[in-house]
Design an enzyme around this catalytic site. Structure first.
Site, PDB file in Angstrom:
ATOM      1  N   HIS A 401      -0.098  -5.441   2.611  1.00 34.47           N
ATOM      2  CA  HIS A 401      -0.954  -4.781   3.613  1.00 34.47           C
ATOM      3  C   HIS A 401      -1.405  -5.779   4.681  1.00 34.47           C
ATOM      4  CE1 HIS A 401      -1.467  -0.741   1.950  1.00 34.47           C
ATOM      5  NE2 HIS A 401      -1.525  -1.285   0.748  1.00 34.47           N
ATOM      6  N   GLN A 443       3.720   2.590   2.334  1.00 35.33           N
ATOM      7  CA  GLN A 443       3.525   3.118   3.686  1.00 35.33           C
ATOM      8  C   GLN A 443       4.749   2.867   4.579  1.00 35.33           C
ATOM      9  OE1 GLN A 443       1.200   1.193   2.101  1.00 35.33           O
ATOM     10  NE2 GLN A 443      -0.186   2.853   1.561  1.00 35.33           N
ATOM     11  N   ASP A 487      -3.621  -5.138  -3.244  1.00 34.32           N
ATOM     12  CA  ASP A 487      -2.996  -3.932  -3.784  1.00 34.32           C
ATOM     13  C   ASP A 487      -1.614  -3.705  -3.183  1.00 34.32           C
ATOM     14  OD1 ASP A 487      -4.374  -3.438  -1.326  1.00 34.32           O
ATOM     15  OD2 ASP A 487      -4.041  -1.296  -1.607  1.00 34.32           O
ATOM     16  N   GLU A 488      -0.818  -2.953  -3.915  1.00 31.18           N
ATOM     17  CA  GLU A 488       0.436  -2.353  -3.445  1.00 31.18           C
ATOM     18  C   GLU A 488       1.419  -3.350  -2.824  1.00 31.18           C
ATOM     19  OE1 GLU A 488      -0.750   2.261  -2.617  1.00 31.18           O
ATOM     20  OE2 GLU A 488      -0.922   0.902  -0.912  1.00 31.18           O
ATOM     21  N   VAL A 489       1.573  -4.516  -3.435  1.00 32.04           N
ATOM     22  CA  VAL A 489       2.645  -5.411  -2.999  1.00 32.04           C
ATOM     23  C   VAL A 489       3.964  -4.788  -3.435  1.00 32.04           C
ATOM     24  CG1 VAL A 489       3.685  -7.684  -3.244  1.00 32.04           C
ATOM     25  CG2 VAL A 489       1.181  -7.446  -3.143  1.00 32.04           C
TER      26      VAL A 489
END
EC number: 3.2.1.52
Length: 810
Positions: A401, A443, A487-489
């Site tokens: 992110h 995303q 988060d969300e790597v």
């Protein structure tokens, strides 16, 4: 050049419409139709491109012949015609395609269209006109989706168990205090009431004086503010004693006095009258927060201050400010000006800006994705929050992110390298120029991860932390914690980076998780050198092996049926301090209901106000909901979930509501999504344990929860929303649409929050506050009839209108 907003509004040369054709064309895929019409009186030369944002990836090979639909990066797509022919006036282009997953609401539709002509001229086209979602194949995600649409009949059934309570049975104070006893006697405050307070409570006295200034003049009781012993624990505890002549607000600390003032404000009527009695109170959880994402769309200082005011009224005490993400960097860092020179701007200009995202538009200057806080503005937010005893926790999301930061530091690198300053160019570089890793984030970004093997990354983090700490010192506000995201790597990150592979070989690591755990350790060490605690999303702990003091984890990814529902409890039992940020109950960016008109995502389900109210923090499995598709979670799976140990219970610091910004382009949208769910969050985080989890019999437990919700719904409908209507705050909370059905030629309606007014019409006109008030079933009369009904607040604002039509034979 960018065309002016006036031309956008009144002279856009292209009109765009979009429709979901069906969600049932394949498993987890939907068919859509995009039409674009040249409504100008001149041809558009060949070589044009129409760009737009979409949250669903277009499937390769599914696009109509004659068109190319390219995924640029993130949520940005580019549409081109393959034939080299002009786009003639009046010509409609009909583009069919299929995309991942499904589309059942306006939020799923593409938006933010703009045309780039062959000569480079750019024209904002705005959002598409979306064909209504009406057919079953447009409202159902796939065959496994058994959740019914939240239409008028569904709401009628959902509201059916609610009943209007008499005033005496509705709580006067929100969140519910430990104890409150009132008599029939009354006290009166006025604008002239004396406030007695020592120097340590000067700020609280000033806020109270501002409250009293809105009351009528005349004689009034005096108010004594003091710090002293309160017969309950904690620095936020308070005692409120109301007598006809004197009102005592005693807090265990200044924060306790402030909380007592908030309760006093709730008990006051417009004339300054309040009941005599005593309130004794303290919070259940020490951490009661809201997270506001200002990275996806920028929120002004005024918008943030309004949220802080709303939070303060309900005794929330943490604002987690999500300042950075792929789509924006929102705080000026003096040593690294590119972070905001580039990372705070979004638009179609390709130099020194980020691309449009989430419909933010082509024009950099008017984009909802453009903006940042300079030092003075950030200090203003800090001081405003501090005066209301709200701690601001800044978040700088990394290593994933992080695209805004990565591109900004790459631009810095290129600028200095061109000047011959090689050492300076690499001083803050965040990316490995030889990284061949292949990945894609949730995303849809392909280049949004920091290269965590670079020493320059540590220098970057230290520089940002130093600057932020200096801003807090200048504000005179303590900085305790920095949240580093984590988060969300995406899978695949770092695998093709020579720098990361070299570091792994040097340390003898065989797993990427070891590389990431080392990064977390380095972040902790950097913050510790600044005297700061480390915080991160749950992923930071899941790749790490040592919790303990100074490591606060925000557990979020718990959608029912996901298999991750109990992650928060596993982390707390393992020694981490945990803030419950559960998506299925506390993600306030998710849509309220399965209604195509309701804004917001719904990947973890739909989050009504009741879902936040009914959350059981220390035994969430007792209040387990259906999964996002409306299916019950199997009892065996629930039984296998981890429960909190006694030590784990002590490590649950509190609750936090999340308001991610993808679908919050405006202040109105932020406030609509935030409240009244924020009030329910405050109730659950502050109020004593309601005891539902101790009721073994499932039916008895359900009845107790229903009764509690009925009372709270009445509290919102009869008291709290009216308070939020009052100036100067006048918060823009969501008004729930009514339920409604027709039986023969009789219309029936009901309300989700008893106490709110319903107004209706039968002549096809839109109801307003002057329309007849619904008090019981309404007869259609003779001939055709259209029943339109909406929920209204005390300001005259209304909910979405519900429409039920009868034909002349109905």
């Amino acid at each position: 050049m960018i065309v002016s907003q006036q031309e956008k509004r009144y002279g856009a040369p292209v009109v765009v419409t979009w429709a979901c054709l069906s969600n049932l064309v394949a498993d987890d895929a939907f068919a859509a139709r995009l039409t674009l019409t040249n409504v100008s009186d001149a041809p558009i030369a060949a070589g044009w491109t129409v760009y737009f944002n979409a949250c669903r990836r277009v499937l390769a090979g599914s696009v109509s012949a004659g068109f190319d639909l390219e995924h640029v990066n993130g949520d940005l797509f580019a549409l081109r015609r393959t034939a080299p022919s002009p786009w003639q006036p009046g010509e409609m282009l009909d583009v069919r395609y299929e995309a991942q997953f499904w589309a059942i609401s306006l939020t799923d539709a593409p938006l933010g269209f703009y045309l780039v002509a062959a000569d480079g001229r750019t024209v904002d086209l705005g959002d598409a006109d979306v064909t209504p979602f009406a057919r079953p194949e447009q409202l159902q995600r796939h065959a496994r989706d058994v959740l019914p649409p939240a239409d008028a009949a569904w709401r009628w059934r959902e509201n059916g168990g609610l009943r209007l309570l008499p005033d005496a049975e509705v709580g006067r104070i929100t969140p519910t205090p430990l104890s409150a006893r009132f008599t029939n006697a009354r006290s009166r405050l006025s604008a002239s009431s004396e406030i007695m307070a020592g120097a340590a409570l000067a700020g609280e006295a000033a806020l109270l004086r501002a409250l009293l200034d809105d009351l009528p003049d005349g004689d009034g009781a005096r108010i004594l503010l003091e710090i002293g012993t309160v017969a309950t624990d904690g620095p936020e505890a308070y005692r409120l004693d109301i007598d006809p002549e004197t009102i005592l607000v005693r807090g265990a600390g200044a924060h306790g006095v402030f909380n007592g003032i908030q309760t006093l404000a709730q008990l006051l009527d417009a004339d300054g009258v309040l009941p005599c009695g005593r309130v004794l109170d303290a919070p259940r959880f020490g951490y009661r927060g809201m997270m506001l994402d200002v990275a996806r769309h920028f929120a002004s200082v005024a918008t943030v201050k309004r949220l802080l005011d709303c939070m303060a009224r309900y005794k929330l005490n943490r604002l987690h400010l999500h300042l950075t993400d792929d789509e924006g960097w929102r705080l000026r860092i003096d040593a690294l000006p590119e972070l905001t020179d580039i990372g705070s701007k979004r638009g179609a200009a390709r130099d020194r800006t980020l691309p449009p995202s989430f419909g933010s538009g082509a024009d950099v200057g008017t984009s909802s994705g453009t903006g940042y806080y300079d030092a003075d503005e950030f200090i203003e937010i800090l001081r405003y929050a501090h005066a209301r005893h709200i701690e601001v926790i800044p978040e700088f999301n990394m290593p994933g992110h992080a695209r805004a930061a990565v591109l900004a530091m790459r631009a810095r690198h290129d600028r200095l390298r061109a000047q011959g300053d090689i050492e300076g160019a690499e001083r803050y570089l965040l990316s490995d120029p030889y990284d061949a890793s292949v990945y894609e984030s949730v995303q849809l970004w392909r280049d949004n991860v920091i290269c965590i093997a670079l020493p320059s990354v540590d220098r970057f983090i230290d520089t940002v932390a130093s600057h932020v700490a200096a801003l807090y010192r200048e504000a005179g506000v303590p900085l305790k914690t920095i949240h580093t995201g984590g988060d969300e790597v995406p899978l695949g990150a770092w695998e093709g980076s020579p720098r990361c592979r070299a570091l792994m070989r040097e340390r003898g690591w065989t797993r990427i998780a070891q590389l990431q755990a080392d990064f977390v350790d380095r972040c902790r060490a950097i913050l510790a050198r600044h005297g700061l605690a480390f915080a991160g999303w749950e992923e930071t702990a899941l790749v790490y092996e040592d919790g303990g003091p100074g490591f606060q984890v925000y557990a979020w990814n718990n959608a029912w049926g996901s298999g991750k529902e109990d992650v928060a409890y596993r982390l707390a039992n393992a020694g981490y301090d945990v803030v419950l940020a559960n998506a299925a109950n506390l993600y306030f960016d998710l849509a309220y209901a399965k209604d195509p008109q309701e804004p917001g995502y719904y990947w973890a389900g739909f989050v009504e106000t009741r879902h936040a109210f009914g959350f059981c923090p220390l035994d969430m499995i007792v209040s387990a909901a259906t999964d996002p598709m409306g299916r019950s979670v199997p009892p065996g799976r629930l039984a296998a979930m981890t429960r909190l140990t006694a030590a784990g219970r002590r490590r649950v610091n509190g609750l936090q509501g999340q308001l991610w910004g993808e679908n919050a382009r405006t202040r109105d949208r932020i406030e609509y999504l935030a409240a009244p769910r924020l009030v329910a969050l405050a109730e659950r985080a502050w109020a004593p344990d309601p005891g539902w989890c101790a009721i073994d019999d499932a039916d008895a437990r359900a009845r107790a929860m229903d009764d509690a919700w009925n009372e709270f719904a009445n509290r919102l409908g009869q008291r709290e929303l009216a308070r939020l209507d009052r100036a100067p705050l006048a918060y823009g909370y969501r008004l729930p649409p009514p339920g409604a059905v027709a039986a023969g030629r009789t219309f029936h309606a009901n309300v989700a929050l008893p106490g709110l007014a319903l107004h209706y019409t039968l002549d096809g006109s839109e109801p307003d506050a002057a329309s007849p008030r619904y008090t019981g079933p309404v007869e259609a009369g003779q001939g055709a009839a259209v029943f339109k009904v909406a929920t209204f607040d005390t300001r005259g604002r209304k909910s979405a209108t519900v429409v039920i039509a009868l034909d002349s034979h109905g």
